[in-house]
Scaffold this active site. Structure first.
Site, PDB file in Angstrom:
ATOM      1  N   GLU A 143       0.888  -1.168   0.000  1.00 31.61           N
ATOM      2  CA  GLU A 143       0.000   0.000   0.000  1.00 31.61           C
ATOM      3  C   GLU A 143       0.918   1.207   0.000  1.00 31.61           C
ATOM      4  O   GLU A 143       1.547   1.516   1.008  1.00 31.61           O
ATOM      5  CB  GLU A 143      -0.934  -0.021   1.215  1.00 31.61           C
TER       6      GLU A 143
ATOM      7  N   CYS B  28      -2.242   8.848   2.897  1.00 27.62           N
ATOM      8  CA  CYS B  28      -2.151   8.396   1.499  1.00 27.62           C
ATOM      9  C   CYS B  28      -3.426   8.711   0.737  1.00 27.62           C
ATOM     10  O   CYS B  28      -3.384   8.990  -0.462  1.00 27.62           O
ATOM     11  CB  CYS B  28      -1.879   6.896   1.455  1.00 27.62           C
TER      12      CYS B  28
END
Length: 477
Positions: free
Chosen positions: A240, A274
């Site tokens: 990720e 993010c």
């Protein structure tokens, strides 16, 4: 976001608690010596032999107990998060609650996710079993010191895997507190182990025969390095990585609500997420008013002590992070970007960058291509949804995105065209235990959370049974 296993021009930072608000080094921790690592991996492997054989209901009960302990320790854990990486205290408490909800979710739902899945066959029986793999390495970042770890560790512990954690060097006390919490909940020694690893020792862990997989949340550079190591040693990996998420405004019945959502999506955690709304794309007829109101909203966020409940803007995680972000902003300004709000480091001690709104950002600027990991929003004017989609998909990243429209069919149509792993409609991109989390393109691969995240590191084993007198069919494969 997280330390890269790749060599860096910067010297490796020690594991240390450094208050980003004051700059004070509170406590340092020694690196684990290379010679100590094999024994800890072997201990994790031995723990797996016992932990993986326990009934899944027992492992799940321990996760529920961990959730209870986490909520009981909210003040302690939240204070550590605020101290180590500067998150506003109220947001840190929210992170603790989210992490506890993930522990509880897998404690309640995990056993059902692992039930055998039968496959209809003409004769006999067929089923897919979900078995643990063994020892896993998690490499996790500083921006959510508990949540990021728990979303990897909780499902895998319920599966029956054992976990080695290499946390960020910025939050060693949070890492130790979580390790202690798991042990207090009943996770045996060796089944969850914190490792204060040097970057150079990450390959030793991945290469060890007992280690079956690695999961990393971090930068694109770190992900590429870990993927290379995992590929070299034939280990499963989940990545990720970064994101430069689009926030598309097609129309608005209440523009103030949409502006507030944009500010929330960009400035939560001081913009260090993010899935933050980093690239805002607004249609022509709303653009000017949207930009004006967004600039006013950003300007109201004044820096202060993150432990003070009245503070609206905390520091970035470190002075280096603040310098790096300001360099990206200054590059855009020097090349002609318009500063609607912010644009400078405030005259305030600590690792602060002013909440900044930039327009007129062009492809020759770093801010056009790079992830801006802090309180900086770039706003683009678009003619229509086609131009918005084209601009959104022009990024090398593909993590999340958001679409705002009073016409849900239109928003759904745009959402389906975005090259991202997640899209939220009329809400900033977010996260919850029961929703899969992950991206495409250079934002990584694999999924965390939900049942999908639980099955990433399982042996999905087919068992096919025939009656004893069945004549064998031709074998192929």
């Amino acid at each position: 976001m997280t330390a890269t296993p790749q060599a860096s021009a910067r010297p490796e930072r020690p594991f240390a608690t450094v208050n980003p608000y004051t700059g004070e080094t509170v406590k340092t921790f020694p690196f684990l010596e290379s010679a100590e690592i094999p024994a800890l991996i072997e201990r994790a492997d031995q723990a797996y032999r016992e932990w993986g054989q326990r009934p899944v209901t027992e492992r799940a009960a321990i996760m529920r107990r961990a959730a209870e302990l986490m909520l009981e320790r909210t003040d302690e854990l939240a204070s550590l998060i605020t101290l180590e990486m500067g998150k506003l205290l109220r947001e840190a408490k929210g992170e603790v609650a989210l992490a506890a909800s993930i522990l509880n979710y897998y404690g309640e739902q995990g056993p059902s996710f692992l039930e055998p899945k039968t496959i209809p066959v003409p004769q006999g029986e067929a089923a897919v079993l979900h078995a643990p793999l063994g020892v896993l390495l998690g490499i996790e970042p500083w921006n959510y010191p508990l949540y990021q770890v728990v979303r990897f560790a909780a499902p895998n512990l319920v599966v029956g895997n054992t976990v080695l954690l290499k946390h960020s060097e910025l939050c060693p006390q949070s890492a130790l507190a979580l390790e202690q919490l798991f042990h207090d909940a009943g996770v045996p020694q060796g089944a969850y182990t914190n490792l204060f690893l040097r970057i150079a020792d990450i390959e030793q862990v991945i290469a060890h025969p007992a280690v079956q997989g690695v999961s990393l949340t971090g930068s694109e550079r770190a992900g590429a390095s870990v993927a290379e190591l995992a590929g070299r040693h034939l280990k499963k990996c989940v990545l990720e990585l970064g994101g430069s998420d689009p926030f598309i405004v097609l129309d608005a019945e209440d523009l103030d609500t949409t502006v507030k959502a944009a500010a929330t999506g960009r400035l939560s955690n001081t913009g260090q997420a993010c899935i933050a709304a980093k690239r805002l794309m607004v249609v022509d007829d709303l653009y000017d008013e949207f930009v004006s109101r967004l600039g006013q909203t950003f300007s109201a966020f004044v820096p202060g002590d993150p432990a003070d409940p009245s503070t609206r803007l905390g520091p970035l995680s470190s002075e280096q992070a603040a310098r790096d972000l300001q360099a990206q902003v200054q590059d855009a300004i020097d090349k002609g970007a318009t500063v609607v709000a912010g644009g400078q480091r405030p005259e305030h001690p600590g690792a602060f960058v002013q909440p900044t709104v930039l327009t007129d950002v062009t492809p020759d600027m770093r801010a056009y291509h790079e992830e801006l990991f802090g309180p900086v929003a770039v706003v683009y004017r678009v003619r229509d949804e086609d131009e918005a989609v084209a601009l959104a998909n022009a990024s090398t990243y593909g993590l999340g995105g958001a679409v705002f429209s009073s016409d849900l069919d239109r928003a759904q149509r745009v959402a389906e065209r975005l090259d991202t792993g997640m899209v939220w409609i009329n809400h900033p991109t977010s996260s919850a235990a029961d929703l899969p989390f992950g991206g495409v393109k250079r934002s990584g691969f694999g999924r965390e959370l939900s049942s999908m995240g639980m099955l990433e590191f399982t042996n999905q084993k087919l068992v096919r049974a025939f009656p004893t007198k069945q004549k064998p069919a031709q074998v192929a494969g």
